[in-house]
Design a protein around this motif. Structure first.
Motif, mmCIF file in Angstrom:
data_model
loop_
_atom_site.group_PDB
_atom_site.id
_atom_site.type_symbol
_atom_site.label_atom_id
_atom_site.label_comp_id
_atom_site.label_asym_id
_atom_site.label_seq_id
_atom_site.Cartn_x
_atom_site.Cartn_y
_atom_site.Cartn_z
ATOM 1 N N LYS A 32 15.730 -1.583 9.432
ATOM 2 C CA LYS A 32 16.137 -1.863 8.071
ATOM 3 C C LYS A 32 14.944 -2.211 7.179
ATOM 4 O O LYS A 32 15.125 -2.529 6.011
ATOM 5 N N TYR A 33 13.774 -2.178 7.742
ATOM 6 C CA TYR A 33 12.593 -2.536 6.963
ATOM 7 C C TYR A 33 11.435 -1.604 7.320
ATOM 8 O O TYR A 33 11.447 -0.925 8.356
ATOM 9 N N THR A 34 10.421 -1.608 6.441
ATOM 10 C CA THR A 34 9.172 -0.878 6.700
ATOM 11 C C THR A 34 8.022 -1.862 6.671
ATOM 12 O O THR A 34 8.103 -2.912 6.019
ATOM 13 N N VAL A 35 6.941 -1.523 7.379
ATOM 14 C CA VAL A 35 5.775 -2.388 7.475
ATOM 15 C C VAL A 35 4.569 -1.675 6.854
ATOM 16 O O VAL A 35 4.329 -0.493 7.143
ATOM 17 N N SER A 36 3.848 -2.386 6.001
ATOM 18 C CA SER A 36 2.620 -1.831 5.400
ATOM 19 C C SER A 36 1.523 -2.895 5.484
ATOM 20 O O SER A 36 1.804 -4.072 5.767
ATOM 21 N N TYR A 37 0.286 -2.466 5.223
ATOM 22 C CA TYR A 37 -0.852 -3.388 5.353
ATOM 23 C C TYR A 37 -1.668 -3.368 4.071
ATOM 24 O O TYR A 37 -1.725 -2.375 3.357
ATOM 25 N N GLN A 38 -2.341 -4.503 3.845
ATOM 26 C CA GLN A 38 -3.288 -4.600 2.738
ATOM 27 C C GLN A 38 -4.555 -5.294 3.241
ATOM 28 O O GLN A 38 -4.502 -6.169 4.121
ATOM 29 N N TYR A 39 -5.665 -4.892 2.614
ATOM 30 C CA TYR A 39 -6.989 -5.423 2.999
ATOM 31 C C TYR A 39 -7.588 -6.108 1.776
ATOM 32 O O TYR A 39 -7.503 -5.593 0.656
ATOM 33 N N TYR A 40 -8.226 -7.283 2.003
ATOM 34 C CA TYR A 40 -8.837 -8.017 0.901
ATOM 35 C C TYR A 40 -10.319 -7.645 0.826
ATOM 36 O O TYR A 40 -11.076 -7.824 1.795
ATOM 37 N N ASN A 41 -10.688 -7.090 -0.302
ATOM 38 C CA ASN A 41 -12.081 -6.613 -0.437
ATOM 39 C C ASN A 41 -13.010 -7.654 -1.047
ATOM 40 O O ASN A 41 -14.122 -7.345 -1.446
ATOM 41 N N GLY A 42 -12.522 -8.861 -1.153
ATOM 42 C CA GLY A 42 -13.325 -9.937 -1.741
ATOM 43 C C GLY A 42 -12.927 -10.232 -3.149
ATOM 44 O O GLY A 42 -13.292 -11.292 -3.693
ATOM 45 N N ALA A 43 -12.171 -9.310 -3.753
ATOM 46 C CA ALA A 43 -11.744 -9.530 -5.129
ATOM 47 C C ALA A 43 -10.248 -9.288 -5.298
ATOM 48 O O ALA A 43 -9.583 -9.963 -6.079
ATOM 49 N N THR A 44 -9.756 -8.284 -4.542
ATOM 50 C CA THR A 44 -8.342 -7.948 -4.698
ATOM 51 C C THR A 44 -7.816 -7.402 -3.380
ATOM 52 O O THR A 44 -8.580 -7.105 -2.444
ATOM 53 N N TRP A 45 -6.483 -7.218 -3.353
ATOM 54 C CA TRP A 45 -5.838 -6.691 -2.137
ATOM 55 C C TRP A 45 -5.575 -5.223 -2.346
ATOM 56 O O TRP A 45 -4.983 -4.814 -3.347
ATOM 57 N N LEU A 46 -6.002 -4.440 -1.351
ATOM 58 C CA LEU A 46 -5.835 -2.988 -1.412
ATOM 59 C C LEU A 46 -5.053 -2.523 -0.199
ATOM 60 O O LEU A 46 -5.149 -3.097 0.875
ATOM 61 N N GLY A 47 -4.283 -1.464 -0.395
ATOM 62 C CA GLY A 47 -3.509 -0.928 0.713
ATOM 63 C C GLY A 47 -4.394 -0.262 1.744
ATOM 64 O O GLY A 47 -5.443 0.299 1.431
ATOM 65 N N CYS A 48 -3.970 -0.322 3.013
ATOM 66 C CA CYS A 48 -4.686 0.338 4.096
ATOM 67 C C CYS A 48 -3.712 0.790 5.146
ATOM 68 O O CYS A 48 -2.540 0.376 5.149
ATOM 69 N N ALA A 49 -4.185 1.666 6.049
ATOM 70 C CA ALA A 49 -3.293 2.259 7.040
ATOM 71 C C ALA A 49 -3.116 1.377 8.255
ATOM 72 O O ALA A 49 -2.074 1.395 8.918
ATOM 73 N N ALA A 50 -4.143 0.584 8.611
ATOM 74 C CA ALA A 50 -4.060 -0.234 9.812
ATOM 75 C C ALA A 50 -5.128 -1.306 9.731
ATOM 76 O O ALA A 50 -5.906 -1.375 8.774
ATOM 77 N N LEU A 51 -5.163 -2.150 10.715
ATOM 78 C CA LEU A 51 -6.180 -3.191 10.809
ATOM 79 C C LEU A 51 -7.301 -2.644 11.704
ATOM 80 O O LEU A 51 -7.041 -2.261 12.855
ATOM 81 N N ARG A 52 -8.547 -2.594 11.153
ATOM 82 C CA ARG A 52 -9.650 -2.064 11.965
ATOM 83 C C ARG A 52 -10.881 -2.955 11.861
ATOM 84 O O ARG A 52 -11.321 -3.545 12.844
ATOM 85 N N ASN A 53 -11.456 -3.083 10.715
ATOM 86 C CA ASN A 53 -12.688 -3.839 10.555
ATOM 87 C C ASN A 53 -12.382 -5.315 10.341
ATOM 88 O O ASN A 53 -11.289 -5.701 9.920
ATOM 89 N N ALA A 54 -13.402 -6.137 10.606
ATOM 90 C CA ALA A 54 -13.238 -7.564 10.408
ATOM 91 C C ALA A 54 -12.914 -7.851 8.954
ATOM 92 O O ALA A 54 -13.426 -7.199 8.049
ATOM 93 N N GLY A 55 -12.051 -8.851 8.740
ATOM 94 C CA GLY A 55 -11.682 -9.213 7.377
ATOM 95 C C GLY A 55 -10.279 -9.813 7.311
ATOM 96 O O GLY A 55 -9.637 -10.091 8.328
ATOM 97 N N ARG A 56 -9.814 -9.951 6.045
ATOM 98 C CA ARG A 56 -8.487 -10.539 5.811
ATOM 99 C C ARG A 56 -7.485 -9.420 5.551
ATOM 100 O O ARG A 56 -7.761 -8.501 4.776
#
Length: 1013
Positions: free
Chosen positions: A429-453
């Motif tokens: 009943k739900y979908t899952v998406s990811y966002q990455y913090y580039n130091g200024a804003t949150w941007l969408g991403c496909a998965a968790l890979r590199n170190a960060g928030r």
């Protein structure tokens, strides 16, 4: 009645008579008793002066009891006959039944007594009492116990005493309930429904003054309305003209001059104040609102108008202190709590409301909760094959260049996975998406890979429901992906405020294997508020939730940590815990160190104030002092000084509910006196009181009253102490509140008792005049004999008779049939006397007769020119005249009918003809009285010879007989001359010869042919 002697001698000789007289005179002179030889035993029954058996209970009338006794004699102790021949040989002696002391005279005072019938001397030594003891001086031949009771006085009130037929209350209504409208006044019905009962009568209202008093600050004052909550009492000032001298208990009443004062307390209460909130408890994310429901708001307005205020309080789970959230509602009486926890919606009354007994400062609490959402989300790493790996909370170790996915899984608060939130991986009943913090804003991403928030974002395609809680809003969860096998955390998740400055959080460094390591080199820490705003490098000091960023300055090769690696985490600063101690006085202490913070409740500048409230449902009524009486209470400790480090402000309060219990006095009602049936006397129960297994001494009419109610077939109605047979209720009610002795006004005990009717054993026997139950032309009546307590008695009575199944009357019956007879007492004392065996069904049987034909034979059957027939005699076969020939003197008219038939051949008798002329005849006889039957038939000749056999068929008796020609002898009478010679000649007158021819019929053997026919 003197006993019958069983035999009689008729003295025929004067010498014997003279000797008997001399012996009798000698016996009188010497004191030797003269009695029937059949008398062996003498017994006595104590009676009233009117001859009635002594009842067990008498009412005090200030005069000595007037008792007598009757004597009974027997030869076998099984059958007794009343015989007062020896009354002068006995006397009554009285004893105190409790003290077992002898009284010099008949008692008059209230108390329990025994009376014995004792022999005056030894003159009856040849006889025995019914215990086989020889009757000598002071031998007891009869004994009885009785109690003299004082007249009962009690106050009856229609509001406080309910005598409903179903027995739902019957007194004990110590509390009256006021309706909600506040306009109802109990005063008028209370006055109108009050009556004072003395004995079996109602005291006229003109004989006492009735007022109502209200208890205010411990003092009763007269009022003219009963419209507010509180304790009241009825006050009756009984005029001195009312004679209470026979009511011994009246001595416990207060007096005003010569008048007696009678009090009865009662309480007036109200409906429990009850209010509800619109939503009640709610979940934290549902924007909960605390506001009264429309009905409660309307009720509060009608009750108090604007004389109230509201507040929202939060109860801390740790210390139990109620803290004010805000004094101002969001909207009118509306609050919106935001944190999970227990709350109280409080309505504080600012003025008195008499209907509910509310005064300014009393309040109503409505508890409710803000609940946590009924689910939790746990997050798991998922590999490329959608296999769930480790659960992660915040920090995730990087897997090199591999993409990492995080799967949210929903659980209820018990840890059970919620299948209702998803169906399967492909159709959730739900979908899952990811966002990455580039130091200024949150941007969408496909998965968790590199170190960060990173953020894991859950969006619902359709709403899911958990316990009626809808899950539809977006859910975000932040994670940190780090490189290497180092983990960083604070040593504590929360820090208490210190007494001076805030503490800088300490950090713990752990390797992937779980080993602690301290050699991480230099690092810097930056602090942020919970919303992400920068604080700086100085640790915060205020209470709150904070985020830290710890940056490793140099690489840590052994752990794979690069230079400038950042580790984020959170911690909180909380108030110091406070502990409220009430075991030995009241004090506020530091919850960590135990140091006393506040402990003064008195003086010019107290730390806190201790206030007590009486709890009634959710209503708290403020008391002026610490309570001592039984009840539910609340001790409230209100802070007058703030404790900043402990989040305690002035006005915050610690509440401790407690209950004062006291053992109530118990009422015991002993109804053993009701085990005996009606005896004409009063029956009074024994009343006792106890508390904590110890006997409690209470005063009648001052502390309690005893009331009686008789069931009249529909209702229980007030009455005097029971006398007559019937069903009664005994109600013992406390008249006052006295916590020290466990008395509560209106508390009561009741007992339902039955006074059984006295039973007269009755034997009915056919009267001597009636002889038996065979028809004899006389009315059949019954004689009656009574016994009571195995003694013969002779109450007034009559015998009623009835045709079976019909109404009874006074007339006895004569004719054959089925009947009933019953004994009716002239006075059954309103059903208190019943008869055992007082009715009988009986049948008057027909009189059976044998018809005996006395057939004329010989000359008696010869022709006479008139009817010649058999005479019929009737022999009684049953009844009082058995084997006797029915006589006219018996007074039985059988209505005999005779008929005759002629026969030419002596066989067929078909021609009706009276038996006059010679021939063959049959005589038929019937009886026309339906009470008589021809049972058999016989015949005999009138000369003793055998006759033809009679017949009996269908109630007709028949006998054949003959009428024969009568024999005639011819006699000639001749003419003779004077000389005895015949005269002869030619002239007619000269002829001489037969002058007369006579025909002479046969009369009998003695006279022969002597009947000139």
């Amino acid at each position: 009645m003197r006993a019958k002697t069983g035999y009689k001698h008729i003295v025929a000789f004067s010498l014997i008579f003279i000797l008997a007289v001399l012996l009798f005179s000698f016996a009188l002179l010497t004191g030797t008793a003269v009695a029937s030889p059949s008398v062996n035993y003498i017994s006595a029954e104590v009676t009233t002066s009117t001859g009635d058996f002594l009842p067990a209970g008498l009412i005090y009338d200030k005069t000595a009891v007037d008792l007598s006794f009757s004597l009974y004699v027997s030869e076998d102790r099984s059958s007794w006959t009343k015989d007062d021949a020896f009354l002068s040989k006995f006397e009554l002696k009285y004893y105190d039944a409790v003290l077992e002391t002898t009284l010099s005279s008949a008692p008059s005072a209230v108390g329990a007594y025994r009376v014995d019938v004792v022999a005056k001397d030894n003159t009856l030594a040849e006889y025995s009492n019914d215990e086989l003891r020889s009757i000598v001086k002071d031998t007891v031949v009869g004994s009885a116990f009785f109690t003299i009771y004082d007249q009962n006085l009690y106050l009856q009130n229609d509001l406080l005493d309910d005598a409903a037929a179903n027995g739902s209350a019957i007194s004990g209504v110590g509390t009256l309930l006021l309706p909600d409208d506040g306009a109802f006044d109990y005063y008028s019905p209370m006055i109108a429904g009050t009556s004072l009962r003395l004995g079996d009568s109602v005291v006229p209202t003109a004989k006492y003054a009735l007022t109502v008093e209200y208890k205010n600050a411990g003092v009763f004052t007269t009022v003219t309305e009963i419209k507010k909550v509180g304790v009241y009492r009825l006050k009756l000032q009984i005029d001195s003209s009312v004679d209470l001298s026979c009511t011994v208990a009246a001595s416990s009443l207060e007096k005003a001059g010569d008048d007696y004062l009678f009090y009865r307390e009662f309480s007036v209460t109200c409906e429990t104040l009850s209010f509800t909130l619109k939503n009640g408890s709610a979940y934290e994310k549902q924007s909960p609102e605390a506001a009264l429901s429309d009905a409660s708001a309307a009720k509060l307005t009608a009750l108090a108008g604007t004389r109230y205020s509201t507040a929202l309080l939060y109860r801390s789970a740790g210390d139990g202190i109620l803290r004010s959230i805000t004094s101002d509602p969001v909207d009118h009486d509306l609050y919106r709590p935001t944190e999970v926890g227990e709350y109280v919606y409080r309505i504080v009354f600012t003025d008195s409301i008499d209907t509910y007994g509310v005064t300014a400062g009393d309040y109503v609490d409505i508890p409710f909760e803000v609940l946590p959402t009924p689910y939790v989300v746990r997050y798991f790493l998922v590999n490329d094959n959608d296999e769930i790996l480790d659960e992660v909370d915040y920090r995730i170790a990087s897997q090199g260049n591999a993409d990492l996915n995080v799967a949210p899984v929903f659980y209820d608060l018990n840890g059970v996975e919620l299948a209702s939130v998803y169906t399967d991986v492909g159709a959730s009943k739900y979908t899952v998406s990811y966002q990455y913090y580039n130091g200024a804003t949150w941007l969408g991403c496909a998965a968790l890979r590199n170190a960060g928030r990173y953020k894991v974002i859950v969006n619902f395609n359709e709403a899911a429901t958990v316990e009626s809680y809808p899950i539809s809003a977006m859910i975000e969860k932040e994670f940190q992906l780090v490189v290497g096998s180092l983990d960083v955390s604070t040593t504590r998740t929360s820090y208490n405020l210190p007494t001076s400055t805030a503490q800088i959080p300490a950090f713990a460094f752990t390797s992937a294997s779980g080993d602690e390591t301290s050699n991480v080199g230099a690092y810097t820490v930056t602090y942020y508020n919970e919303d992400g705003t920068l604080i700086g490098s100085t640790a915060p000091t205020a209470v709150g939730q904070y985020i830290y960023e710890l940056q490793i300055q140099n690489p840590i090769d052994r752990l794979g940590v690069p230079a400038n690696a950042v580790y984020r985490g959170s911690y909180s600063i909380v108030y110091r815990p406070v502990e409220v101690v009430t075991s030995d006085g009241v004090s506020f202490r530091d919850g960590i160190t135990g140091d006393v913070l506040l402990d003064r409740s008195e003086g010019a500048d107290p730390d806190f104030e201790v206030v007590y409230y009486l709890r009634s449902g959710n209503l708290y009524k403020r008391l002026l002092a610490a309570p001592t009486e039984e009840g539910d209470y609340l001790m409230q400790v209100v802070l007058r000084k703030a404790l900043a480090l402990y989040d305690v402000a002035v006005g915050d309060a610690f509440s401790s509910p407690f209950t004062i219990t006291s053992t109530s006095a118990l009422i015991g009602i002993n109804t053993s006196s009701f085990d005996l049936p009606y005896d004409g006397g009063v029956k009074v129960p024994g009343v006792s009181f106890s508390r904590d297994a110890a006997t409690l001494s209470l005063a009648a009419l001052s502390d309690y009253q005893t009331a009686y109610y008789r069931f009249d077939g529909a209702d229980y109605v007030p009455c005097d102490a029971p006398v007559g047979a019937g069903r009664y209720r005994i109600v013992v009610t406390f008249l006052k509140n006295d916590p020290a002795r466990g008395l509560s006004c209106g508390a009561f005990a009741r007992s339902t008792v039955v006074v059984a009717p006295a039973q007269y054993n009755v034997s009915l026997s056919v009267s001597e005049a009636s002889h038996d139950l065979v028809y004899d032309g006389q009315a059949k009546t019954y004689d009656v004999a009574f016994t009571y307590r195995s003694r013969p008695v002779t109450p007034g009575y009559s015998v009623k008779y009835a045709v079976a199944g019909n109404a009874f009357g006074d007339v006895a019956f004569t004719n054959v049939g089925d009947y009933s007879a019953k004994v009716v007492l002239d006075d059954d004392k309103a059903g208190s006397l019943v008869l055992v065996g007082g009715a009988v069904d009986f049948t008057i049987e027909k009189l059976d007769l044998k018809a005996v034909f006395v057939v004329p034979l010989g000359y008696n059957r010869m022709w006479t020119g008139s009817v010649v027939s058999p005479v019929v005699e009737y022999l009684c076969l049953n009844g009082r005249y058995t084997n006797q020939v029915l006589q006219s003197s018996f007074g039985i008219d059988i209505s005999q009918a005779l008929s005759y038939y002629y026969s030419d051949d002596g066989i067929h008798y078909t021609v009706p003809r009276d038996p006059i002329m010679p021939g063959n005849y049959m005589e038929k006889v019937t009886v026309g009285n339906a009470n008589v039957t021809l049972f058999s038939v016989d015949s005999r000749g009138d000369n003793g010879e055998v006759t033809s056999l009679p017949t009996l068929e269908a109630g007709v008796a028949s006998q054949t007989f003959k009428v024969t020609p009568r024999e005639i002898a011819v006699t000639y009478v001749y003419d003779y001359d004077k000389d005895g010679l015949y005269y002869t000649g030619s002239e007619a007158g000269d002829r001489k010869g037969v002058s007369q021819v006579k025909f002479m019929a046969y009369r009998d053997t003695a006279t022969g042919y002597s009947n000139d026919v």
